[in-house]
Design a protein around this motif. Structure first.
Motif, PDB file in Angstrom:
ATOM      1  N   ALA A 176       8.053  11.665   8.901  1.00  0.00           N
ATOM      2  CA  ALA A 176       8.051  11.745   7.440  1.00  0.00           C
ATOM      3  C   ALA A 176       9.470  11.701   6.885  1.00  0.00           C
ATOM      4  O   ALA A 176       9.726  11.075   5.845  1.00  0.00           O
ATOM      5  CB  ALA A 176       7.344  13.021   6.992  1.00  0.00           C
ATOM      6  N   SER A 177      10.401  12.341   7.568  1.00  0.00           N
ATOM      7  CA  SER A 177      11.790  12.335   7.124  1.00  0.00           C
ATOM      8  C   SER A 177      12.352  10.920   7.092  1.00  0.00           C
ATOM      9  O   SER A 177      13.038  10.526   6.138  1.00  0.00           O
ATOM     10  CB  SER A 177      12.629  13.215   8.054  1.00  0.00           C
ATOM     11  OG  SER A 177      14.008  13.044   7.811  1.00  0.00           O
ATOM     12  N   VAL A 178      12.070  10.144   8.138  1.00  0.00           N
ATOM     13  CA  VAL A 178      12.551   8.760   8.188  1.00  0.00           C
ATOM     14  C   VAL A 178      11.949   7.945   7.046  1.00  0.00           C
ATOM     15  O   VAL A 178      12.654   7.219   6.326  1.00  0.00           O
ATOM     16  CB  VAL A 178      12.217   8.118   9.543  1.00  0.00           C
ATOM     17  CG1 VAL A 178      12.587   6.633   9.541  1.00  0.00           C
ATOM     18  CG2 VAL A 178      12.955   8.832  10.674  1.00  0.00           C
ATOM     19  N   LEU A 179      10.639   8.052   6.859  1.00  0.00           N
ATOM     20  CA  LEU A 179       9.970   7.275   5.817  1.00  0.00           C
ATOM     21  C   LEU A 179      10.430   7.684   4.423  1.00  0.00           C
ATOM     22  O   LEU A 179      10.601   6.831   3.542  1.00  0.00           O
ATOM     23  CB  LEU A 179       8.457   7.433   5.943  1.00  0.00           C
ATOM     24  CG  LEU A 179       7.832   6.808   7.189  1.00  0.00           C
ATOM     25  CD1 LEU A 179       6.363   7.183   7.297  1.00  0.00           C
ATOM     26  CD2 LEU A 179       7.990   5.289   7.171  1.00  0.00           C
ATOM     27  N   ALA A 180      10.635   8.968   4.218  1.00  0.00           N
ATOM     28  CA  ALA A 180      11.115   9.430   2.916  1.00  0.00           C
ATOM     29  C   ALA A 180      12.507   8.886   2.636  1.00  0.00           C
ATOM     30  O   ALA A 180      12.834   8.528   1.497  1.00  0.00           O
ATOM     31  CB  ALA A 180      11.115  10.955   2.862  1.00  0.00           C
ATOM     32  N   LEU A 221       0.831  -1.199   0.000  1.00  0.00           N
ATOM     33  CA  LEU A 221       0.000   0.000   0.000  1.00  0.00           C
ATOM     34  C   LEU A 221       0.869   1.253   0.000  1.00  0.00           C
ATOM     35  O   LEU A 221       1.999   1.250   0.495  1.00  0.00           O
ATOM     36  CB  LEU A 221      -0.925   0.028   1.222  1.00  0.00           C
ATOM     37  CG  LEU A 221      -2.236  -0.764   1.113  1.00  0.00           C
ATOM     38  CD1 LEU A 221      -1.966  -2.253   1.069  1.00  0.00           C
ATOM     39  CD2 LEU A 221      -3.166  -0.420   2.270  1.00  0.00           C
ATOM     40  N   GLY A 222       0.314   2.322  -0.543  1.00  0.00           N
ATOM     41  CA  GLY A 222       0.971   3.607  -0.462  1.00  0.00           C
ATOM     42  C   GLY A 222       0.821   4.193   0.931  1.00  0.00           C
ATOM     43  O   GLY A 222      -0.082   3.817   1.690  1.00  0.00           O
ATOM     44  N   VAL A 223       1.693   5.123   1.270  1.00  0.00           N
ATOM     45  CA  VAL A 223       1.694   5.749   2.595  1.00  0.00           C
ATOM     46  C   VAL A 223       1.961   7.236   2.441  1.00  0.00           C
ATOM     47  O   VAL A 223       2.785   7.647   1.615  1.00  0.00           O
ATOM     48  CB  VAL A 223       2.782   5.131   3.505  1.00  0.00           C
ATOM     49  CG1 VAL A 223       2.979   5.960   4.769  1.00  0.00           C
ATOM     50  CG2 VAL A 223       2.435   3.696   3.869  1.00  0.00           C
ATOM     51  N   THR A 224       1.267   8.035   3.220  1.00  0.00           N
ATOM     52  CA  THR A 224       1.672   9.416   3.406  1.00  0.00           C
ATOM     53  C   THR A 224       1.422   9.796   4.858  1.00  0.00           C
ATOM     54  O   THR A 224       0.728   9.082   5.588  1.00  0.00           O
ATOM     55  CB  THR A 224       0.956  10.376   2.442  1.00  0.00           C
ATOM     56  OG1 THR A 224       1.618  11.645   2.465  1.00  0.00           O
ATOM     57  CG2 THR A 224      -0.499  10.565   2.822  1.00  0.00           C
ATOM     58  N   VAL A 225       2.020  10.897   5.289  1.00  0.00           N
ATOM     59  CA  VAL A 225       1.960  11.326   6.686  1.00  0.00           C
ATOM     60  C   VAL A 225       1.230  12.659   6.757  1.00  0.00           C
ATOM     61  O   VAL A 225       1.520  13.578   5.978  1.00  0.00           O
ATOM     62  CB  VAL A 225       3.379  11.478   7.282  1.00  0.00           C
ATOM     63  CG1 VAL A 225       3.308  11.960   8.735  1.00  0.00           C
ATOM     64  CG2 VAL A 225       4.132  10.158   7.198  1.00  0.00           C
ATOM     65  N   THR A 240       3.250  18.626  15.058  1.00  0.00           N
ATOM     66  CA  THR A 240       3.592  18.717  13.639  1.00  0.00           C
ATOM     67  C   THR A 240       5.084  18.498  13.427  1.00  0.00           C
ATOM     68  O   THR A 240       5.492  17.826  12.471  1.00  0.00           O
ATOM     69  CB  THR A 240       3.166  20.076  13.071  1.00  0.00           C
ATOM     70  OG1 THR A 240       1.754  20.241  13.259  1.00  0.00           O
ATOM     71  CG2 THR A 240       3.478  20.170  11.583  1.00  0.00           C
ATOM     72  N   ALA A 241       5.908  19.046  14.320  1.00  0.00           N
ATOM     73  CA  ALA A 241       7.349  18.807  14.226  1.00  0.00           C
ATOM     74  C   ALA A 241       7.660  17.322  14.363  1.00  0.00           C
ATOM     75  O   ALA A 241       8.523  16.780  13.658  1.00  0.00           O
ATOM     76  CB  ALA A 241       8.083  19.603  15.305  1.00  0.00           C
ATOM     77  N   SER A 242       6.946  16.639  15.250  1.00  0.00           N
ATOM     78  CA  SER A 242       7.129  15.199  15.415  1.00  0.00           C
ATOM     79  C   SER A 242       6.752  14.454  14.136  1.00  0.00           C
ATOM     80  O   SER A 242       7.468  13.543  13.691  1.00  0.00           O
ATOM     81  CB  SER A 242       6.277  14.705  16.586  1.00  0.00           C
ATOM     82  OG  SER A 242       6.353  13.304  16.726  1.00  0.00           O
ATOM     83  N   ALA A 243       5.630  14.840  13.527  1.00  0.00           N
ATOM     84  CA  ALA A 243       5.205  14.197  12.286  1.00  0.00           C
ATOM     85  C   ALA A 243       6.211  14.436  11.165  1.00  0.00           C
ATOM     86  O   ALA A 243       6.445  13.560  10.322  1.00  0.00           O
ATOM     87  CB  ALA A 243       3.822  14.705  11.885  1.00  0.00           C
ATOM     88  N   LEU A 244       6.825  15.611  11.133  1.00  0.00           N
ATOM     89  CA  LEU A 244       7.857  15.884  10.133  1.00  0.00           C
ATOM     90  C   LEU A 244       9.068  14.974  10.329  1.00  0.00           C
ATOM     91  O   LEU A 244       9.680  14.522   9.349  1.00  0.00           O
ATOM     92  CB  LEU A 244       8.284  17.351  10.205  1.00  0.00           C
ATOM     93  CG  LEU A 244       7.328  18.355   9.565  1.00  0.00           C
ATOM     94  CD1 LEU A 244       7.657  19.780  10.011  1.00  0.00           C
ATOM     95  CD2 LEU A 244       7.371  18.257   8.036  1.00  0.00           C
TER      96      LEU A 244
END
Length: 393
Positions: free
Chosen positions: A333-337, A312-316, A326-330
């Motif tokens: 996202a950095s790790v997943l990217a 499956l596709g993923v986005t955050v 929001t900083a935590s989510a970024l």
């Protein structure tokens, strides 16, 4: 409820963090702040109209004077705990963690139970932030599980909040001028004719090179969702988020089988177990990962990796969180990217706030370049916290 193994919290780091593969902390003190963050304008989805965001901030302080921050901001109608419940859960948890030592190879066990996911996530974030600051590394480096470099830049989508066409034109033009390659529009709160007109107008405004995502926030039933998808499909839509209620996965699978547009699970994908149910039902093409709703950044990474393994596709995205969450989510996202690329994320929402407790990196050309500062990479302003506080312990 969980506890602290050997009264200690620690976490293994990646070798590139330069912190000797392990960091340890002692929680010397902890505080809670009940806050209200005002929005610049009303933000509406299919079910709710918001003028502010209520939440709870967690501040942990180590015996060396370092601080770690977390945020619990349950979103109305998302099926999570209420803000008061999050506060009480954190209040109980902080009694357990204050004074605890970190030693040896003990791993973090969150004392907040799964019934309070935003509170659980806030405490996990605060611990990770504190650990990373102690080790003088970014939180993303602390969380990474591979040697692949984390992404420094996170691409984002622009959230369209307007309902009338003139205001939508202004938002769309600003998004294109700001370099966004993806925009997101809430649907389902108006009639289908009105929503179809808004989607058509948005496509006209942004042109053919910008992706459009739609989010129905569970408002449709199977019949109305099919009708909406038929109307929206001619406008080249990337995906439709959560068209049906979270307990209707079989119906969502039938919808997906007939849909001309990809289907994304959002409210139905807030834990590893719920994501597994979505996968097993064949109910979605994409999983929307909200670290605030999943129990924290580490849980969010586990969910995203499970979804990717299943194809499956993923986005955050965030839950229209304040600066800390929001900083935590970024960081997530950095790790997943870095692990395998990542489509545009729903993390460019700080411009919707009139006041906040920290400044996030600016959005430039539709993306955020993360700071190399330790921990969350932001500086929480104590004066700003007091300014929005509704009480503290």
């Amino acid at each position: 409820m969980g506890g602290l193994r050997n009264s200690a919290w620690s976490i293994h780091c990646s070798s590139r963090s330069g912190c000797g593969c392990r960091v340890a902390i002692k929680i010397a003190s902890a505080r809670l702040f009940r806050v209200r963050l005002p929005l610049l304008r009303e933000v509406a989805n299919a079910k709710h109209t918001l003028t502010h965001r209520d939440g709870v901030l967690v501040q942990l302080t180590s015996d060396t004077g370092a601080h770690g921050w977390g945020e619990a901001s349950p979103f109305p109608g998302f099926g999570l705990e209420a803000v008061d419940d999050a506060y009480r859960a954190l209040e109980d948890a902080l009694k357990q963690v204050t004074g605890s030592h970190c030693s040896g190879a003990a791993e973090f066990e969150n004392p907040v139970d799964d019934l309070n996911p935003t509170a659980r996530g806030a405490l996990e974030c605060a611990v990770l932030d504190l650990l990373a600051r102690t080790a003088n590394v970014t939180m993303r480096d602390l969380m990474a599980s591979t040697d692949a470099p984390n992404a420094v830049r996170v691409e984002c989508n622009a959230l369209m909040t307007a309902r009338d066409l003139d205001a939508l034109s202004d938002e769309a033009e600003a998004a294109v001028a700001g370099g966004f390659k993806t925009v997101k529009l809430k649907v389902g709160g108006l009639s289908l004719d009105e929503d179809a007109s808004r989607v058509a107008h948005l496509r006209k405004c942004v042109g053919g090179e910008v992706s459009i995502r739609l989010d129905a926030n569970t408002v449709y039933d199977l019949e109305s969702a099919l009708a909406a998808l038929d109307r929206f499909a001619i406008h080249d839509i990337e995906y439709l988020e959560q068209p049906l209620p979270i307990d209707e996965l079989d119906a969502m699978a039938r919808l997906r089988a007939k849909s001309p547009i990809r289907i994304a699970a959002d409210e139905a994908a807030t834990s590893e177990q719920s994501v597994r149910r979505v996968i097993d039902a064949g109910a979605a093409d994409v999983i929307i990962v909200k670290p605030s709703a999943t129990g924290g950044p580490l849980a969010a990474l586990q969910i995203a990796r499970a979804a990717r393994r299943a194809g499956l596709g993923v986005t955050v995205t965030s839950m229209l969180d304040g600066a800390i969450a929001t900083a935590s989510a970024l960081q997530v996202a950095s790790v997943l990217a870095g692990e395998g690329g990542l489509p545009a994320c729903g993390l460019a929402t700080q411009g919707l706030f009139e006041r906040n407790v920290a400044a996030l990196p600016s959005v430039v050309d539709g993306g955020v370049v993360l700071s190399s500062d330790p921990g969350l990479g932001i500086d929480v302003d104590p004066a700003a916290v007091n300014d929005v506080s509704m009480g503290l312990t």
